[in-house]
Design a protein around this motif. Structure first.
Motif, PDB file in Angstrom:
ATOM      1  N   GLN A   1      13.836   5.230   0.082  1.00  0.00           N
ATOM      2  CA  GLN A   1      14.276   6.113  -0.995  1.00  0.00           C
ATOM      3  C   GLN A   1      13.277   7.241  -1.221  1.00  0.00           C
ATOM      4  O   GLN A   1      13.663   8.407  -1.419  1.00  0.00           O
ATOM      5  CB  GLN A   1      14.460   5.302  -2.283  1.00  0.00           C
ATOM      6  N   LEU A   2      11.990   6.908  -1.178  1.00  0.00           N
ATOM      7  CA  LEU A   2      10.958   7.907  -1.382  1.00  0.00           C
ATOM      8  C   LEU A   2      11.006   8.973  -0.285  1.00  0.00           C
ATOM      9  O   LEU A   2      10.958  10.179  -0.568  1.00  0.00           O
ATOM     10  CB  LEU A   2       9.591   7.219  -1.407  1.00  0.00           C
ATOM     11  N   LEU A   3      11.130   8.542   0.962  1.00  0.00           N
ATOM     12  CA  LEU A   3      11.211   9.505   2.066  1.00  0.00           C
ATOM     13  C   LEU A   3      12.459  10.375   1.947  1.00  0.00           C
ATOM     14  O   LEU A   3      12.416  11.581   2.207  1.00  0.00           O
ATOM     15  CB  LEU A   3      11.205   8.766   3.401  1.00  0.00           C
ATOM     16  N   ALA A   4      13.588   9.763   1.568  1.00  0.00           N
ATOM     17  CA  ALA A   4      14.817  10.545   1.414  1.00  0.00           C
ATOM     18  C   ALA A   4      14.665  11.595   0.321  1.00  0.00           C
ATOM     19  O   ALA A   4      15.152  12.728   0.456  1.00  0.00           O
ATOM     20  CB  ALA A   4      15.993   9.615   1.108  1.00  0.00           C
ATOM     21  N   LEU A   5      13.973  11.259  -0.765  1.00  0.00           N
ATOM     22  CA  LEU A   5      13.742  12.241  -1.823  1.00  0.00           C
ATOM     23  C   LEU A   5      12.868  13.385  -1.327  1.00  0.00           C
ATOM     24  O   LEU A   5      13.094  14.556  -1.682  1.00  0.00           O
ATOM     25  CB  LEU A   5      13.093  11.562  -3.032  1.00  0.00           C
TER      26      LEU A   5
ATOM     27  N   PRO B   1      13.082  -0.828   0.940  1.00  0.00           N
ATOM     28  CA  PRO B   1      14.053   0.089   0.306  1.00  0.00           C
ATOM     29  C   PRO B   1      13.400   1.210  -0.496  1.00  0.00           C
ATOM     30  O   PRO B   1      13.831   2.363  -0.416  1.00  0.00           O
ATOM     31  CB  PRO B   1      14.867  -0.849  -0.593  1.00  0.00           C
ATOM     32  N   ARG B   2      12.328   0.896  -1.268  1.00  0.00           N
ATOM     33  CA  ARG B   2      11.662   1.941  -2.035  1.00  0.00           C
ATOM     34  C   ARG B   2      11.021   2.982  -1.120  1.00  0.00           C
ATOM     35  O   ARG B   2      10.994   4.173  -1.440  1.00  0.00           O
ATOM     36  CB  ARG B   2      10.598   1.335  -2.947  1.00  0.00           C
TER      37      ARG B   2
ATOM     38  N   ASN C   1      13.144  -6.210  12.884  1.00  0.00           N
ATOM     39  CA  ASN C   1      12.534  -6.002  11.587  1.00  0.00           C
ATOM     40  C   ASN C   1      13.259  -4.999  10.709  1.00  0.00           C
ATOM     41  O   ASN C   1      12.911  -4.828   9.559  1.00  0.00           O
ATOM     42  CB  ASN C   1      11.081  -5.537  11.771  1.00  0.00           C
ATOM     43  N   ASP C   2      14.240  -4.289  11.239  1.00  0.00           N
ATOM     44  CA  ASP C   2      14.940  -3.284  10.449  1.00  0.00           C
ATOM     45  C   ASP C   2      16.243  -3.842   9.933  1.00  0.00           C
ATOM     46  O   ASP C   2      16.988  -4.502  10.638  1.00  0.00           O
ATOM     47  CB  ASP C   2      15.213  -2.037  11.291  1.00  0.00           C
ATOM     48  N   THR C   3      16.531  -3.568   8.664  1.00  0.00           N
ATOM     49  CA  THR C   3      17.723  -4.132   8.039  1.00  0.00           C
ATOM     50  C   THR C   3      18.989  -3.614   8.689  1.00  0.00           C
ATOM     51  O   THR C   3      19.937  -4.372   8.921  1.00  0.00           O
ATOM     52  CB  THR C   3      17.753  -3.771   6.538  1.00  0.00           C
ATOM     53  N   PHE C   4      19.031  -2.309   8.988  1.00  0.00           N
ATOM     54  CA  PHE C   4      20.269  -1.693   9.432  1.00  0.00           C
ATOM     55  C   PHE C   4      20.393  -1.602  10.945  1.00  0.00           C
ATOM     56  O   PHE C   4      21.490  -1.491  11.464  1.00  0.00           O
ATOM     57  CB  PHE C   4      20.372  -0.281   8.849  1.00  0.00           C
TER      58      PHE C   4
END
Length: 364
Positions: free
Chosen positions: A125-129, A121-122, A64-67
Motif C-alpha cells: 500500500q505504501l509503495l502504491a501511494l 500488505p502495508r 513467498n508472494d501472496t498473489f
C-alpha cells in the motif's frame, strides 16, 4: 535469451506457461522506444528484451508472494534503463531500479525479473501511494493520513518509520542506502524511472492508439490498443481498495481499461471486422448493461452482419434496462443510430461518425 514469465498459481515451468499462452492466443506486443529498442508484453506474462531491458534467467517456483507463485531468476543478468527526457539522458543501473505492476495484483520486481518477496500488505500500500506521486516528495503527515484513511492511530508515526525502513531493505537488501526510496525534508520520495510502471506504459499505448485512430490509421490504432490491454492481469490493485486514495486510483484505471476496450471495438468496426467481433461485443454489452457505447457498437456490428432485426432487439433490451434501472431513455445519439439502422441508412463512414460523436458527447 529467456523471457520473463509472470503467471498464476499452478504453472510450474516457463516452457509450459509459454505453450499455454500460445495455445490461448495471447497477443504478442511490441513497444518501440525512443532508441529503437522494444519491450514485449502479453496479458499473462511480461517479455522484456533489447538494450532497454536485458537479463538472462531461468524459472523457479517462488512461494513467498501472496498473489504470484512463479518468479524468474536463477542467474541475474545485467540491465540498464536508458531514460531519455527532453532535457537530458540518465542511466539507471540495475541495483537502483525496481519495476512496478499495478494493473492487477500489486507487484514489485527486480530488473532481473525476480518478484521482490517479503512485501507485507502495508508495504505494498505504501509503495502504491508513492506511485501515485512518482518522483515527488510526500510529507510524513500526508502519508500517515493516506495510509490510515484519515484516522491514524497513536502509533501511526512510529509504524510509518518502521514500514519505510522495511521497504528500503526489501527493495535493496544488500545496501538499503541504494534503495529508490529516499528521505527528504519532512517526508519521503520514491524515484521512479520512466517506463518502470505498467500503468504509465498503458497510458502511452492508449494515447498512441487514439492519435492513430484520429488520423485514420486504424491498423496501427488497433495494434496500440491491443498492446495497452495486454498489460492487464485482472482488476487494478485488488486488496487495496480499502485505502481511499488507492480505491479512487484503481477505479480510474479500471474505467480507462473499459474505454480502451471500447476504443478497440471502434477501430475494428472501422476495419470492417464486424463479423469477427459480434460475439465479443455481445458478451461485453451483457457485462456492462448500462454502458450505451458497447450497445451502439453491437447494434452496428449486427446490422452490418445482415442481422438488422437482432440489432433492433439489442436496442430494445438496452432501452428496457435503462428505463427499469435508471428511469431514463437512451441518449439521443443511441436513438439516432437506431433510426438510421431501421431506415437502412448505412453509409459506413456516416455511422462511424455518429458513433464517434456519441462517444465524444459521453466524455464531455
Amino acid at each position: 535469451m529467456r523471457p520473463l514469465v509472470v503467471r498464476s498459481r499452478g504453472w510450474r515451468t516457463a516452457g509450459l506457461a509459454e505453450r499455454r499462452q500460445r495455445e490461448q492466443g495471447f497477443p504478442h506486443v511490441t513497444r518501440a522506444t525512443a532508441g529503437g529498442n522494444a519491450t514485449d508484453f502479453t496479458s499473462a506474462h511480461l517479455r522484456l528484451h533489447s538494450r532497454d531491458w536485458q537479463f538472462r534467467n531461468g524459472a523457479r517456483t517462488h512461494r513467498n508472494d501472496t498473489f504470484l507463485t512463479q518468479a524468474v531468476g536463477e542467474r541475474y543478468g545485467q540491465m540498464a534503463i536508458k531514460a531519455v527526457s527532453s532535457a537530458r539522458s540518465r542511466c539507471f543501473h540495475a541495483r537502483g531500479t525496481v519495476l512496478y505492476a499495478v494493473l492487477g495484483p500489486f507487484l514489485a520486481m527486480k530488473p532481473s525479473g525476480d518478484v521482490i518477496a517479503g512485501l507485507a500488505p502495508r508495504h505494498r500500500q505504501l509503495l502504491a501511494l508513492f506511485l501515485l506521486n512518482p518522483n515527488i516528495a510526500v510529507h510524513r503527515d500526508r502519508l500517515i493520513d493516506l495510509l490510515w484513511n484519515g484516522r491514524p492511530t497513536k502509533s501511526a508515526p512510529r509504524n510509518l518509520t518502521t514500514y519505510i525502513a522495511q521497504v528500503r531493505r526489501r527493495l535493496s537488501p544488500r545496501d538499503p542506502a541504494l534503495s529508490p526510496l529516499h528521505t527528504v525534508e519532512g517526508g519521503y520520495l520514491l524515484s521512479v524511472p520512466p517506463g518502470s510502471v505498467d500503468a504509465a506504459i498503458f497510458n502511452h499505448f492508449s494515447t498512441q492508439g487514439r492519435i492513430a485512430r484520429d488520423n485514420g490509421d486504424y491498423h496501427n490504432a488497433a495494434r496500440m490498443f491491443e498492446n495497452a490491454l495486454s498489460l492487464w492481469r485482472g482488476d487494478a490493485l485488488p486488496g487495496m481498495r480499502h485505502v481511499g486514495e488507492l480505491s479512487a486510483w484503481g477505479e480510474r484505471l479500471d474505467e480507462d481499461r473499459l474505454a480502451v476496450t471500447e476504443d478497440l471495438f471502434d477501430v475494428r468496426l472501422a476495419l470492417g471486422h464486424h463479423h469477427e467481433i459480434v460475439g465479443g461485443l455481445a458478451q461485453w454489452a451483457r457485462r456492462h448493461p448500462l454502458r450505451e457505447r458497447p450497445h451502439r457498437q453491437l447494434m452496428l456490428a449486427l446490422h452490418r452482419s445482415g442481422r438488422t432485426h437482432d440489432a433492433s432487439a439489442s436496442y430494445q433490451r438496452l432501452r428496457r434496462t435503462l428505463v427499469d434501472r435508471l428511469g431514463t431513455e437512451p441518449s439521443p445519439a443511441t436513438q439516432a443510430l437506431h433510426q438510421r439502422i431501421l431506415t437502412g441508412d448505412d453509409p459506413p463512414s456516416a455511422l462511424m461518425r455518429l458513433c464517434s460523436a456519441a462517444q465524444r458527447t459521453e466524455r464531455t
